[in-house]
Design a protein around this motif. Sequence first.
Motif, PDB file in Angstrom:
ATOM      1  N   ARG A 100       0.807  -1.212   0.000  1.00 14.86           N
ATOM      2  CA  ARG A 100       0.000   0.000   0.000  1.00 14.86           C
ATOM      3  C   ARG A 100       0.845   1.269   0.000  1.00 14.86           C
ATOM      4  N   TYR A 101       1.915   1.266   0.796  1.00 15.65           N
ATOM      5  CA  TYR A 101       2.624   2.528   0.981  1.00 15.65           C
ATOM      6  C   TYR A 101       3.910   2.646   0.179  1.00 15.65           C
ATOM      7  N   PHE A 102       4.461   1.527  -0.206  1.00 14.29           N
ATOM      8  CA  PHE A 102       5.799   1.609  -0.785  1.00 14.29           C
ATOM      9  C   PHE A 102       5.869   1.159  -2.237  1.00 14.29           C
ATOM     10  N   THR A 103       4.731   0.984  -2.870  1.00 13.09           N
ATOM     11  CA  THR A 103       4.762   0.652  -4.287  1.00 13.09           C
ATOM     12  C   THR A 103       4.350   1.887  -5.072  1.00 13.09           C
ATOM     13  N   TRP A 149      17.849   5.974  -7.457  1.00 16.65           N
ATOM     14  CA  TRP A 149      17.147   4.862  -6.822  1.00 16.65           C
ATOM     15  C   TRP A 149      17.337   4.954  -5.316  1.00 16.65           C
ATOM     16  N   VAL A 150      16.340   4.465  -4.583  1.00 22.36           N
ATOM     17  CA  VAL A 150      16.447   4.480  -3.125  1.00 22.36           C
ATOM     18  C   VAL A 150      15.749   3.242  -2.577  1.00 22.36           C
ATOM     19  N   THR A 151      16.286   2.686  -1.485  1.00 23.87           N
ATOM     20  CA  THR A 151      15.563   1.659  -0.724  1.00 23.87           C
ATOM     21  C   THR A 151      15.311   2.219   0.674  1.00 23.87           C
ATOM     22  N   LEU A 152      14.252   1.718   1.287  1.00 24.87           N
ATOM     23  CA  LEU A 152      13.803   2.248   2.575  1.00 24.87           C
ATOM     24  C   LEU A 152      13.469   1.089   3.496  1.00 24.87           C
ATOM     25  N   SER A 153      14.190   0.965   4.599  1.00 20.95           N
ATOM     26  CA  SER A 153      13.867  -0.037   5.613  1.00 20.95           C
ATOM     27  C   SER A 153      13.381   0.667   6.865  1.00 20.95           C
ATOM     28  N   ALA A 207       4.177  10.215   2.564  1.00 15.92           N
ATOM     29  CA  ALA A 207       3.889  11.452   1.826  1.00 15.92           C
ATOM     30  C   ALA A 207       5.127  12.345   1.792  1.00 15.92           C
ATOM     31  N   GLY A 208       5.776  12.516   2.943  1.00 15.82           N
ATOM     32  CA  GLY A 208       6.979  13.360   2.986  1.00 15.82           C
ATOM     33  C   GLY A 208       8.115  12.775   2.167  1.00 15.82           C
ATOM     34  N   PHE A 209       8.290  11.480   2.306  1.00 19.56           N
ATOM     35  CA  PHE A 209       9.386  10.796   1.608  1.00 19.56           C
ATOM     36  C   PHE A 209       9.165  10.843   0.098  1.00 19.56           C
ATOM     37  N   MET A 210       7.961  10.478  -0.329  1.00 22.24           N
ATOM     38  CA  MET A 210       7.716  10.348  -1.768  1.00 22.24           C
ATOM     39  C   MET A 210       7.617  11.701  -2.461  1.00 22.24           C
ATOM     40  N   ALA A 211       7.150  12.727  -1.742  1.00 18.74           N
ATOM     41  CA  ALA A 211       7.103  14.053  -2.378  1.00 18.74           C
ATOM     42  C   ALA A 211       8.515  14.481  -2.767  1.00 18.74           C
ATOM     43  N   LEU A 212       9.460  14.264  -1.868  1.00 20.33           N
ATOM     44  CA  LEU A 212      10.846  14.637  -2.180  1.00 20.33           C
ATOM     45  C   LEU A 212      11.432  13.711  -3.250  1.00 20.33           C
ATOM     46  N   ARG A 233       9.803  12.238  -5.673  1.00 26.46           N
ATOM     47  CA  ARG A 233       9.262  12.636  -6.979  1.00 26.46           C
ATOM     48  C   ARG A 233       9.903  13.942  -7.455  1.00 26.46           C
ATOM     49  N   ALA A 234      10.119  14.864  -6.508  1.00 27.04           N
ATOM     50  CA  ALA A 234      10.711  16.151  -6.886  1.00 27.04           C
ATOM     51  C   ALA A 234      12.085  15.949  -7.517  1.00 27.04           C
ATOM     52  N   HIS A 235      12.776  14.894  -7.104  1.00 26.22           N
ATOM     53  CA  HIS A 235      14.115  14.648  -7.652  1.00 26.22           C
ATOM     54  C   HIS A 235      14.132  13.441  -8.578  1.00 26.22           C
ATOM     55  N   ASP A 236      12.937  12.952  -8.951  1.00 25.51           N
ATOM     56  CA  ASP A 236      12.849  11.881  -9.948  1.00 25.51           C
ATOM     57  C   ASP A 236      13.621  10.632  -9.505  1.00 25.51           C
ATOM     58  N   VAL A 237      13.429  10.278  -8.227  1.00 25.67           N
ATOM     59  CA  VAL A 237      14.112   9.121  -7.646  1.00 25.67           C
ATOM     60  C   VAL A 237      13.105   7.978  -7.499  1.00 25.67           C
ATOM     61  N   ASP A 238      13.485   6.774  -7.934  1.00 28.50           N
ATOM     62  CA  ASP A 238      12.628   5.589  -7.813  1.00 28.50           C
ATOM     63  C   ASP A 238      12.834   4.901  -6.469  1.00 28.50           C
ATOM     64  N   LEU A 239      11.736   4.619  -5.758  1.00 28.57           N
ATOM     65  CA  LEU A 239      11.804   3.747  -4.576  1.00 28.57           C
ATOM     66  C   LEU A 239      11.741   2.309  -5.086  1.00 28.57           C
TER      67      LEU A 239
END
Lengths: 321, 321
Positions: free
Chosen positions: B10-13, B81-85, B101-106, B108-114
């Motif tokens: 739900r949150y990380f895809t 690219w980034v991974t998050l544990s 929301a905070g993590f993904m907004a930043l 997206r702003a820098h075009d980084v894939d989780l």
Amino acid sequence: MPSEFGLIRRYFTHPVRHTVLGVGDDAALLRLRRGIDLAVSTDMLVEGRHFLRGADPRLLGHKALAVNLSDMAAMGATPRWVTLSLALPRADARWLRGFTAGFMALARAHDVDLVGGDTTRGPLNVCVQIMGEVPAGQALRRDGARIGDDVWVSGELGDAALSLAALDGRIRLAPRELERAKRRLDVPTPRLALGATLRGVAHSAIDISDGLIADLGHICERSRVAATVELSRLPASPVMRRHLDHPAATGARLAGGDDYELCFTASARRRARIERAGARLGLPVTRIGRIIAARRDARVTVLGADGRRLALPGRGFDHFT
Amino acid sequence: MPSEFGLIRRYFTHPVRHTVLGVGDDAALLRLRRGIDLAVSTDMLVEGRHFLRGADPRLLGHKALAVNLSDMAAMGATPRWVTLSLALPRADARWLRGFTAGFMALARAHDVDLVGGDTTRGPLNVCVQIMGEVPAGQALRRDGARIGDDVWVSGELGDAALSLAALDGRIRLAPRELERAKRRLDVPTPRLALGATLRGVAHSAIDISDGLIADLGHICERSRVAATVELSRLPASPVMRRHLDHPAATGARLAGGDDYELCFTASARRRARIERAGARLGLPVTRIGRIIAARRDARVTVLGADGRRLALPGRGFDHFT
């Protein structure tokens, strides 16, 4: 107490072999060869959840890397680089020596460079990220299983969970049995050579960290298929074989995690080749079931010796349930 | 309570743009272009150490990624690219929504894939690993400073530490001053555009996470040189300028971490070019000192307004001292 930087330098600076720039800058620098994809995975281990309070730091160092190497094995990737972040309640040099010894012995055995990390004070937490090389387009993914595939597993299933059941008092094991089963929990062996051999052979693969039913279920979900597994075909260790009738043993074989064997699917035409690969590696590989069309009621169906469906003893290990 | 897998899904895809295979397999698969090195860095954030108990999850999500992006900026790398544990005491959907929301907004702003991660139950711990692209051989490293180089910093120094000093009662700030200074602590801005511009221009670079003295000291150590810095040249925000005489302000400017500005060194011949780059980016860049030959007594010497050496108020922030 040595400073953070002293700690990092003393314990986490090791020679690197595949790396442009290792520990000591804002980032490490890696260079990939042409035609190679980078496989990236990460695991976080928390005290009291993934290992017991007071766990032997050397075994923990081994395991923290082993579970990540196992992810590389499941992708058919060759591990090359790793980063290690540690939160520690205190800068305990003896603990760090042990942990590093276990971690680095396994890293050296697989020719993996430790290229970065972070250390901080906090409740004990080990976060490892691993990176490996896989020829472009040849990774073993979860989403490639096809109807009619054989389902295979490597090694033997359930000993790690059996040792936990014994420690919890759910089953009684002789001391020597417990010791042997607990080795599987404490010192898992990532199946890297098998994973690499399965490139171009298997259609899908996963490592069994959450239990066979759950992990084979992940393959089914991603591949939009289902699977049947025959309980009597599941490979069992000598210890497990002496307790096969115990409910805890069935649970351990089907839903116990932590063995870190590979589960994979392949066309029936590949049987001889896969068996030869197992023999060459000295690692049993066992056909345990088949991939079938997706069905509504279950992703994975387990058949007992009488051919009837088993009521499953529970889902795979899930860290939030 | 949703299961671990439910949480991850739900949150990380999120959609990925630079990635062969994202979240959901044993590993992500990344493909690098020719002539590109991979820059890899990781940071672990622990409650009570890097952020306060009860911290706003949205700000924490921003900061956890921002500090890692800052490492990419310091290498002159483009984050991809980034991974998050995450270890969480409980599967708190509201907290996860805010954090994501905070993590993904930043991101997206820098075009980084989780592209991956792990979630588990445990004392709150956030471990991020970031990977970026940098043209082979052009990364900004700590070990390239040369004698005679100018020492530069971006932005303004010390506001983050000033806000902490105010929260600790070591200095009194007006509410609006505190609010402005605390923005620097909570919502740091990684200097990615500046870092990329400095490739081929700066000889060395680092991001100021542990404080100017400590981080410039790292450049000096790795480059086997020393540095002098003039206190009067350090760039100060309007809030900081109103408190310059307070000892807590001097400490914050010299040894306060968490501003995540860049410190870099470059030949004097590059002055005009660097100043133009700062003007173009709308980011002040300030010459604060020089690289000199290595000396025994100190890596970094700070000169007061009278040209005399300052007794330093302490070392940089060190998580184990």
